[in-house]
Design a protein around this motif. Structure first.
Motif, PDB file in Angstrom:
ATOM      1  N   ASP A   1      -7.159   3.304 -25.747  1.00 38.45           N
ATOM      2  CA  ASP A   1      -7.390   2.917 -23.933  1.00 38.45           C
ATOM      3  C   ASP A   1      -6.628   1.927 -23.776  1.00 38.45           C
ATOM      4  O   ASP A   1      -6.734   2.024 -22.201  1.00 38.45           O
ATOM      5  N   HIS A   2      -5.739   1.308 -24.155  1.00 36.93           N
ATOM      6  CA  HIS A   2      -5.652   0.217 -23.322  1.00 36.93           C
ATOM      7  C   HIS A   2      -3.617   0.183 -23.243  1.00 36.93           C
ATOM      8  O   HIS A   2      -3.412  -0.499 -22.301  1.00 36.93           O
ATOM      9  N   LEU A   3      -3.818   1.338 -22.855  1.00 38.68           N
ATOM     10  CA  LEU A   3      -1.495   1.708 -22.877  1.00 38.68           C
ATOM     11  C   LEU A   3      -1.877   2.077 -21.582  1.00 38.68           C
ATOM     12  O   LEU A   3      -2.372   2.492 -20.433  1.00 38.68           O
ATOM     13  N   LEU A   4      -0.612   1.401 -21.484  1.00 40.79           N
ATOM     14  CA  LEU A   4       0.172   0.742 -19.848  1.00 40.79           C
ATOM     15  C   LEU A   4       0.383   2.417 -18.668  1.00 40.79           C
ATOM     16  O   LEU A   4       0.131   3.136 -19.806  1.00 40.79           O
ATOM     17  N   PHE A   5       0.288   2.186 -18.026  1.00 40.22           N
ATOM     18  CA  PHE A   5       1.417   3.557 -16.969  1.00 40.22           C
ATOM     19  C   PHE A   5       2.554   3.826 -17.587  1.00 40.22           C
ATOM     20  O   PHE A   5       2.100   5.619 -17.994  1.00 40.22           O
ATOM     21  N   TYR A   6       3.358   3.165 -17.687  1.00 39.37           N
ATOM     22  CA  TYR A   6       4.541   3.959 -18.154  1.00 39.37           C
ATOM     23  C   TYR A   6       4.644   4.603 -19.349  1.00 39.37           C
ATOM     24  O   TYR A   6       4.752   5.812 -19.786  1.00 39.37           O
ATOM     25  N   GLU A   7       3.494   4.310 -20.344  1.00 38.24           N
ATOM     26  CA  GLU A   7       3.415   4.847 -21.625  1.00 38.24           C
ATOM     27  C   GLU A   7       2.814   6.583 -21.439  1.00 38.24           C
ATOM     28  O   GLU A   7       3.187   7.533 -22.117  1.00 38.24           O
ATOM     29  N   ARG A   8       1.523   6.207 -20.499  1.00 38.03           N
ATOM     30  CA  ARG A   8       1.308   7.370 -20.141  1.00 38.03           C
ATOM     31  C   ARG A   8       1.626   8.699 -19.669  1.00 38.03           C
ATOM     32  O   ARG A   8       2.010   9.368 -20.349  1.00 38.03           O
ATOM     33  N   PHE A   9       3.078   8.013 -18.726  1.00 40.62           N
ATOM     34  CA  PHE A   9       4.027   8.399 -17.635  1.00 40.62           C
ATOM     35  C   PHE A   9       4.526   8.934 -18.931  1.00 40.62           C
ATOM     36  O   PHE A   9       4.986  10.689 -18.336  1.00 40.62           O
ATOM     37  N   PRO A  67       0.706  12.161  -9.149  1.00 38.39           N
ATOM     38  CA  PRO A  67       0.168  11.567  -8.186  1.00 38.39           C
ATOM     39  C   PRO A  67      -1.356  10.826  -8.523  1.00 38.39           C
ATOM     40  O   PRO A  67      -2.028  10.002  -8.717  1.00 38.39           O
ATOM     41  N   ARG A  68      -2.196  11.725  -9.740  1.00 40.94           N
ATOM     42  CA  ARG A  68      -3.448  11.333  -9.978  1.00 40.94           C
ATOM     43  C   ARG A  68      -3.056   9.984 -10.956  1.00 40.94           C
ATOM     44  O   ARG A  68      -3.813   9.369 -10.945  1.00 40.94           O
ATOM     45  N   LEU A  69      -2.599   9.924 -11.804  1.00 45.70           N
ATOM     46  CA  LEU A  69      -1.896   9.093 -12.929  1.00 45.70           C
ATOM     47  C   LEU A  69      -1.653   7.853 -11.683  1.00 45.70           C
ATOM     48  O   LEU A  69      -2.148   6.642 -12.484  1.00 45.70           O
ATOM     49  N   ARG A  83      -5.649  -2.155  -6.529  1.00 46.87           N
ATOM     50  CA  ARG A  83      -5.445  -1.570  -5.289  1.00 46.87           C
ATOM     51  C   ARG A  83      -5.497  -1.063  -4.783  1.00 46.87           C
ATOM     52  O   ARG A  83      -4.544  -1.035  -3.392  1.00 46.87           O
ATOM     53  N   VAL A  84      -6.534  -0.628  -4.639  1.00 43.13           N
ATOM     54  CA  VAL A  84      -7.423   0.621  -4.007  1.00 43.13           C
ATOM     55  C   VAL A  84      -8.207   0.046  -3.563  1.00 43.13           C
ATOM     56  O   VAL A  84      -9.661  -0.495  -3.950  1.00 43.13           O
ATOM     57  N   PRO A  85      -8.982  -0.147  -1.347  1.00 44.25           N
ATOM     58  CA  PRO A  85      -9.824  -0.838  -0.962  1.00 44.25           C
ATOM     59  C   PRO A  85     -11.454   0.596  -2.241  1.00 44.25           C
ATOM     60  O   PRO A  85     -11.087   1.531  -2.047  1.00 44.25           O
ATOM     61  N   TYR A  95      -4.603   4.304 -11.856  1.00 43.32           N
ATOM     62  CA  TYR A  95      -3.722   2.292 -12.325  1.00 43.32           C
ATOM     63  C   TYR A  95      -3.824   1.850 -11.227  1.00 43.32           C
ATOM     64  O   TYR A  95      -4.048   0.227 -10.970  1.00 43.32           O
ATOM     65  N   ASP A  96      -3.917   2.501 -10.449  1.00 45.90           N
ATOM     66  CA  ASP A  96      -4.458   1.556  -9.019  1.00 45.90           C
ATOM     67  C   ASP A  96      -5.685   0.666  -8.902  1.00 45.90           C
ATOM     68  O   ASP A  96      -5.572   0.143  -8.157  1.00 45.90           O
ATOM     69  N   ILE A  97      -6.557   2.070  -9.154  1.00 45.37           N
ATOM     70  CA  ILE A  97      -8.077   1.688  -8.885  1.00 45.37           C
ATOM     71  C   ILE A  97      -8.315   0.372 -10.141  1.00 45.37           C
ATOM     72  O   ILE A  97      -8.425  -0.407 -10.011  1.00 45.37           O
TER      73      ILE A  97
END
Length: 647
Positions: free
Chosen positions: A43-51, A195-197, A207-209, A201-203
């Protein structure tokens, strides 16, 4: 929840062959009292790995209606059909099971209980017989997303663990139950998954308010509820052609629910879009409503201290809290968090912050006239901001005063202090910024004195038109720019009123003071210039030549458009000249402009360098060129450079 035991830095979502034997994934120890075997830590995979996994291996260019089909094909290629163990997790229990087969099309595994029987449950009466009965009811089929693959260091089940993780993450964080209702004209990955992915990761990276995250989760819950009601109403409508009053009522109710559902879905899409969520999706300050005077009519002094000692309390009583010093009896509340103290304030309250290092995760929304005061040495009273997506301090109160505090910001994407409405006084403070420093919005007022501001990757102070800003005896340094005055010639707002006295603006990357004005075509000499076909001309000169040209029917529309543009540009230029005249700026023959302001102890020597280039590309014979093929390119550039001269 799992605790990380070890993690291999070379872990990748690699679906090709591996050169090194053994697993490339880390392992984790499940929490709890039962000694379950270790599981794969996926469950620690990075954004680009899931992408990469979803784009290249799982979904590709499928449509929403084809998601399950593509996922099934992917699982058939990489998921081991049997021979592996997993921990079956639900909200009630965890059980160790063994997978004996996989129903790929149903995204389920056929399991049996492992020996010895290992189970942990929140219900004490949940026994082996209960688990066996549950499996019998489910025909031994368990959803793949409820399985956590048991760790194996041979590497044989790496792809199985990753495949289960991708399925689990997709249906928990990406897939929406109403996605299949969407039109299939567009690529599902581009339209929804990416966009959801990115938002997920922004959350995670904060990085999201926080307010926007709460709004998004609330919208998701509302959308799920409305969609469930919509399905119930739609399923209740009979398929017969006979009209009835009950059927008509259901159809009207269904249409209302459908409209509500579409409205909520559009809000979700705006937040999911990384650009639109900051432009349209989140009105950050719309919820800043002043509380007003406390219903009892009293004013409270809030004391903030991580630890309260007898000597500190005695000093507070002597300096701040005794009736002799304030002239009236005080009601006092104690807090250990400055954010909680500010949130508890009403009109006229005071917050006294004692020495300490306070770490806050949230935004200081100050909508009432309150006072925040540090008690002690400035360097001993530090408020540090966690979270990248939120502002630090937002002020909308009529009269806010902040003094004696050091505000520290790290890894942020928003400014450190924003004054939106009312007046804010900032005195004897230190602001360690990350992005923009202090922003004074239109119709707001800032009085900043004896303060030190540094570290902003943008401007130290941003001043918008229609605002008032007084800067006295401050230091603004080590920022990208010192003071940025935005759109100071904007005809829709009053010219900002700025007073600067004895400020030290130094060691910034750019200029100390920058004036930003909207770009307009500049005036050119009246004398006509010799031009040739395809040569560069100024905007007004080109229009004069057009007036002398015989205009055919095909180019008449272009001539009218050009005339309107020229008239609008001339009008705007005259308006800007009037603004410059009001500022006391006069053009000098050498190209220099002197700006004198009666309340500032500085003289601004401004050199305006104007470079306007207008190019018009025509065919060899304009009369025979269709209007749709006629193009005109007008490029206008202005650069404004300032040199600050102390007098």
């Amino acid at each position: 929840m799992t605790g990380l035991l070890q993690e291999d830095d070379d872990s990748r979502s690699d679906y090709g062959s591996r050169d090194k034997p053994g697993t490339a994934l880390g392992r984790a120890v499940p929490d709890g009292n039962v000694l379950f075997p270790d599981i794969f830590h996926t469950d620690h995979l990075l954004f680009y790995e899931r992408f990469k996994a979803y784009q290249d291996y799982i979904l590709a260019d499928c449509k929403a209606s084809e998601v399950k089909e593509f996922t099934t094909e992917y699982l058939e290629k990489v998921l081991e059909p049997s021979g592996w163990q997993a921990v079956w997790r639900t909200n009630v229990f965890e059980v160790l099971v063994e997978v004996v087969d996989v129903e790929y099309s149903a995204l389920k595994a056929i399991v049996q209980l492992s020996e010895p029987f290992l189970c942990e449950s929140q219900v004490s009466t949940f026994t082996l017989e209960c688990v066996q009965e549950l499996l019998e009811l489910k025909q031994s089929q368990v959803p793949l997303q409820e399985l956590w693959v048991v760790y194996d260091d041979s590497g044989e089940f790496d792809q199985t663990a990753l495949a289960v993780e991708h399925v689990r993450f997709f249906y928990q964080c990406i897939w929406r139950t109403w996605d299949e209702e969407e039109e299939d004209d567009f690529d599902y990955f581009v339209r929804c998954v990416e966009p959801r992915l990115r938002l997920h990761y922004d959350i995670l990276e904060r990085r999201v308010p926080s307010g926007l995250v709460a709004d998004y989760q609330n919208l998701l819950s509302q959308c799920e509820e409305v969609y469930r009601k919509f399905l119930n109403v739609r399923n209740s409508i009979p398929s017969s052609d006979v009209d009835s009053e009950a059927e008509n009522v259901s159809m009207v109710e269904g249409l209302k629910l459908y409209d509500e559902l579409e409205h909520l879905k559009q809000k979700l899409k705006i937040i999911e879009n990384p650009l639109l969520r900051y432009v349209f999706g989140y009105q950050k300050y719309s919820g800043l409503q002043a509380k007003g005077v406390r219903p009892t009519g009293t004013k409270i002094t809030h004391i903030v201290s991580s630890t309260m000692t007898a000597s500190l309390l005695q000093s507070l009583m002597r300096d701040k809290l005794c009736p002799e010093s304030c002239g009236e009896e005080l009601e006092i509340q104690f807090h250990n968090d400055p954010l909680a103290a500010v949130n508890a304030c009403y009109e006229g309250d005071t917050v006294i912050i004692c020495p300490g290092h306070y770490v806050v995760d949230g935004v200081f929304y100050i909508a009432d006239s309150v006072e925040l005061e540090g008690y002690g040495l400035l360097d001993d009273i530090v408020i540090e901001k966690q979270g990248k997506g939120d502002n630090f301090v937002d002020c909308t109160g009529a009269n806010i005063r902040i003094s004696g505090l050091k505000l520290v910001q790290h890894d942020a994407v928003e400014g450190i202090l924003n004054v939106h409405h009312g007046k804010t006084t900032l005195e004897n403070c230190v602001l360690q910024c990350e992005t923009t420093g202090v922003t004074v919005r239109t119709s707001a007022e800032l009085l900043m004195k004896n303060s030190d501001l540094y570290g902003a990757k943008g401007a130290g102070v941003e001043i918008y038109p229609g605002s008032m800003c007084t800067l006295l005896d401050n230091g603004i340094h080590h920022c990208k720019e010192g003071i940025l005055i935005k759109n100071f010639l904007d005809e829709h707002y009053d010219i900002p009123k700025i007073t600067m006295v004895n400020n030290m603006i130094h060691n910034n990357e750019g200029y100390g003071v920058v004036l930003v004005r909207s770009t307009v075509p500049s005036d050119v000499k009246d004398a006509p210039a010799e031009t040739t076909k395809g040569s560069s001309r100024s905007g007004t000169e080109g229009l004069d030549l057009w007036e002398q040209t015989e205009v055919s029917e095909q180019t008449e529309g272009n001539y009218e458009i050009a005339s309107e543009i020229g008239a609008a540009s001339a009008k705007k230029s005259q308006m800007h000249k009037k603004r410059l005249s009001e500022l006391g700026i006069t053009e000098a023959a050498a190209g220099f402009v002197l700006l004198w302001t009666p309340h500032v102890r500085t003289k601004l020597c401004v050199w305006i360098h104007i470079n306007v280039t207008a190019t018009a590309q025509h065919a060899q014979n304009q009369r025979h060129v269709p209007q749709s093929d006629f193009k005109e390119t007008l490029e206008s550039q202005e650069s404004l450079m300032l040199r600050l001269v102390l007098v």
